[in-house]
Write an enzyme that holds these catalytic residues in place. Structure first.
Site, PDB file in Angstrom:
ATOM      1  N   SER A 144     -56.883 -48.485 -49.366  1.00 47.38           N
ATOM      2  CA  SER A 144     -57.635 -48.587 -50.615  1.00 47.38           C
ATOM      3  C   SER A 144     -56.625 -48.647 -51.756  1.00 47.38           C
ATOM      4  CB  SER A 144     -58.498 -47.334 -50.790  1.00 47.38           C
ATOM      5  OG  SER A 144     -58.946 -47.214 -52.121  1.00 47.38           O
ATOM      6  N   TYR A 157     -60.401 -38.178 -50.476  1.00 49.48           N
ATOM      7  CA  TYR A 157     -60.293 -39.619 -50.189  1.00 49.48           C
ATOM      8  C   TYR A 157     -58.895 -40.122 -50.549  1.00 49.48           C
ATOM      9  CZ  TYR A 157     -61.683 -44.589 -50.186  1.00 49.48           C
ATOM     10  OH  TYR A 157     -61.787 -45.937 -49.928  1.00 49.48           O
TER      11      TYR A 157
HETATM   12  P1  NAD Z   1     -69.321 -49.093 -45.585  1.00 51.69           P
HETATM   13  O1  NAD Z   1     -69.795 -47.689 -45.774  1.00 51.69           O
HETATM   14  O2  NAD Z   1     -70.192 -50.210 -46.039  1.00 51.69           O
HETATM   15  O3  NAD Z   1     -68.943 -49.342 -44.060  1.00 51.69           O
HETATM   16  C1  NAD Z   1     -68.188 -48.425 -43.334  1.00 51.69           C
HETATM   17  C2  NAD Z   1     -68.620 -48.499 -41.892  1.00 51.69           C
HETATM   18  O4  NAD Z   1     -67.862 -47.522 -41.151  1.00 51.69           O
HETATM   19  C3  NAD Z   1     -70.095 -48.152 -41.702  1.00 51.69           C
HETATM   20  O5  NAD Z   1     -70.673 -49.064 -40.800  1.00 51.69           O
HETATM   21  C4  NAD Z   1     -70.044 -46.748 -41.122  1.00 51.69           C
HETATM   22  O6  NAD Z   1     -71.150 -46.430 -40.298  1.00 51.69           O
HETATM   23  C5  NAD Z   1     -68.740 -46.810 -40.325  1.00 51.69           C
HETATM   24  N1  NAD Z   1     -68.220 -45.479 -40.047  1.00 51.69           N
HETATM   25  C6  NAD Z   1     -68.075 -44.450 -40.927  1.00 51.69           C
HETATM   26  N2  NAD Z   1     -67.605 -43.371 -40.277  1.00 51.69           N
HETATM   27  C7  NAD Z   1     -67.457 -43.731 -38.984  1.00 51.69           C
HETATM   28  C8  NAD Z   1     -67.016 -43.037 -37.838  1.00 51.69           C
HETATM   29  N3  NAD Z   1     -66.661 -41.751 -37.885  1.00 51.69           N
HETATM   30  N4  NAD Z   1     -66.954 -43.691 -36.664  1.00 51.69           N
HETATM   31  C9  NAD Z   1     -67.320 -44.996 -36.590  1.00 51.69           C
HETATM   32  N5  NAD Z   1     -67.762 -45.690 -37.642  1.00 51.69           N
HETATM   33  C10 NAD Z   1     -67.837 -45.066 -38.826  1.00 51.69           C
HETATM   34  O7  NAD Z   1     -67.897 -49.167 -46.294  1.00 51.69           O
HETATM   35  P2  NAD Z   1     -66.963 -50.406 -46.690  1.00 51.69           P
HETATM   36  O8  NAD Z   1     -67.013 -50.540 -48.156  1.00 51.69           O
HETATM   37  O9  NAD Z   1     -67.229 -51.584 -45.833  1.00 51.69           O
HETATM   38  O10 NAD Z   1     -65.561 -49.728 -46.352  1.00 51.69           O
HETATM   39  C11 NAD Z   1     -64.771 -50.060 -45.230  1.00 51.69           C
HETATM   40  C12 NAD Z   1     -63.377 -49.518 -45.450  1.00 51.69           C
HETATM   41  O11 NAD Z   1     -62.847 -50.066 -46.657  1.00 51.69           O
HETATM   42  C13 NAD Z   1     -63.295 -47.998 -45.602  1.00 51.69           C
HETATM   43  O12 NAD Z   1     -62.140 -47.527 -44.950  1.00 51.69           O
HETATM   44  C14 NAD Z   1     -63.169 -47.799 -47.106  1.00 51.69           C
HETATM   45  O13 NAD Z   1     -62.498 -46.610 -47.450  1.00 51.69           O
HETATM   46  C15 NAD Z   1     -62.362 -49.029 -47.479  1.00 51.69           C
HETATM   47  N6  NAD Z   1     -62.491 -49.399 -48.891  1.00 51.69           N
HETATM   48  C16 NAD Z   1     -63.673 -49.849 -49.402  1.00 51.69           C
HETATM   49  C17 NAD Z   1     -63.746 -50.180 -50.749  1.00 51.69           C
HETATM   50  C18 NAD Z   1     -64.996 -50.681 -51.392  1.00 51.69           C
HETATM   51  O14 NAD Z   1     -65.031 -50.813 -52.638  1.00 51.69           O
HETATM   52  N7  NAD Z   1     -66.043 -51.016 -50.660  1.00 51.69           N
HETATM   53  C19 NAD Z   1     -62.618 -50.043 -51.555  1.00 51.69           C
HETATM   54  C20 NAD Z   1     -61.430 -49.573 -51.005  1.00 51.69           C
HETATM   55  C21 NAD Z   1     -61.389 -49.256 -49.659  1.00 51.69           C
END
Ligand code: NAD
Length: 256
Positions: A144, A157
């Site tokens: 991130s 986080y």
């Molecule tokens: P999201 O919540 O839409 O998707 C995350 C997925 O991971 C979900 O399907 C959830 O069920 C799954 N998950 C969570 N915990 C889990 C576990 N213990 N075991 C298996 N699956 C699990 O989130 P996203 O926005 O798609 O984020 C994905 C990654 O990107 C994350 O690591 C997040 O920190 C990172 N990220 C996202 C953003 C953003 O703005 N969306 C920004 C920076 C980083």
């Protein structure tokens, strides 16, 4: 471009959001995909159908990667599904908003165990598998912008993604002799379900957009494109890096 013919990729947390976009992008370039989530529901089933319709293959393995034994089992099972595992995309992640002084041990553990500990031991299982077979491997971690910049009220986080930054830097050196590459992708504000409360709050959304030089949120596909590059042989000389996908957010500067 078909950069993943005869390659198998495991994408953790791939039922929705960025993980789903990564799975679809790599499948569209020929990859066989192992999807993962804590349960298989209609989103996972729809992804399997979409990937099959593209002419590729997908399987779903349920596992909660915040539990070390589950993260290890996931990787070990994934190596057997299509006969090999070439690429590990550690995408699953969670965030919890709280003032620092109100964070409970339970919340801290959930964030750290999902975003760092599960990733750490999943990578360890993948590395052992690659070393046992004397085969190269590629790891892409979903970090991130908060591996670099602050995010008040999200201390756990930031600690988890900051840890991921140094894990990747460290492993790049340790794994290079074994032909295993590892890099991070650092998304900024991406339009996914993790940002539900932001997307539903116009005022907050506008203040976030003010800080993004490109004045828009990112799309999951913007992130998937960089993951697909880093996981491919085009990035053969890239290891230990973080690629920011943030519309300029991290290093933005307000001209007076
Ligand atoms: P999201 O919540 O839409 O998707 C995350 C997925 O991971 C979900 O399907 C959830 O069920 C799954 N998950 C969570 N915990 C889990 C576990 N213990 N075991 C298996 N699956 C699990 O989130 P996203 O926005 O798609 O984020 C994905 C990654 O990107 C994350 O690591 C997040 O920190 C990172 N990220 C996202 C953003 C953003 O703005 N969306 C920004 C920076 C980083």
């Amino acid at each position: 471009m078909k950069r993943y013919v005869n390659k198998t990729v495991l994408v953790t947390g791939s039922s929705q959001g960025i993980g789903a976009a990564c799975a679809l992008r790599m499948a569209s370039e020929g990859a066989k995909v192992i999807l993962n989530g804590r349960k298989l529901d209609e989103r996972g089933e729809a992804l399997i159908r979409a990937i099959t319709e593209m002419g590729s293959k997908a399987e779903f393995i349920t596992a909660d990667i915040s539990i070390t034994a589950e993260a290890v089992r996931l990787v070990n099972e994934a190596t057997g599904v299509f006969g090999a595992l070439d690429i590990l995309v550690n995408n699953a992640g969670v965030e919890k908003k709280h003032d620092f002084w109100d964070v409970t041990e339970e919340e801290y553990d959930l964030v750290m165990d999902t975003n760092l500990k599960g990733v750490f031991f999943g990578i360890q299982a993948f590395v052992k598998y690659c070393m046992a077979g004397k085969k190269p491997g590629v790891i892409v971690n979903m970090s991130s912008v908060h591996e670099e910049i602050i995010f008040p009220h999200f201390a756990a986080y930031c600690a988890s993604k900051g840890g991921l930054k140094m894990l990747t830097r460290n492993l790049a050196t340790e794994l290079a002799p074994y032909q295993i590459r590892i890099n991070n992708v650092a998304p900024g504000a991406i339009s996914t379900p993790i940002n539900k409360s932001l997307l539903e709050n116009k005022e907050l959304l506008n203040s976030v957009l003010e800080n993004i030089p490109m004045k828009r949120l990112g799309k999951p596909e913007d992130v998937a494109a960089i993951v697909a590059f880093l996981a491919s042989d085009e990035a053969a000389y890239v290891t230990g890096s973080t690629y920011f996908v943030d519309g300029g957010l991290t290093w933005h500067y307000e001209e007076q």
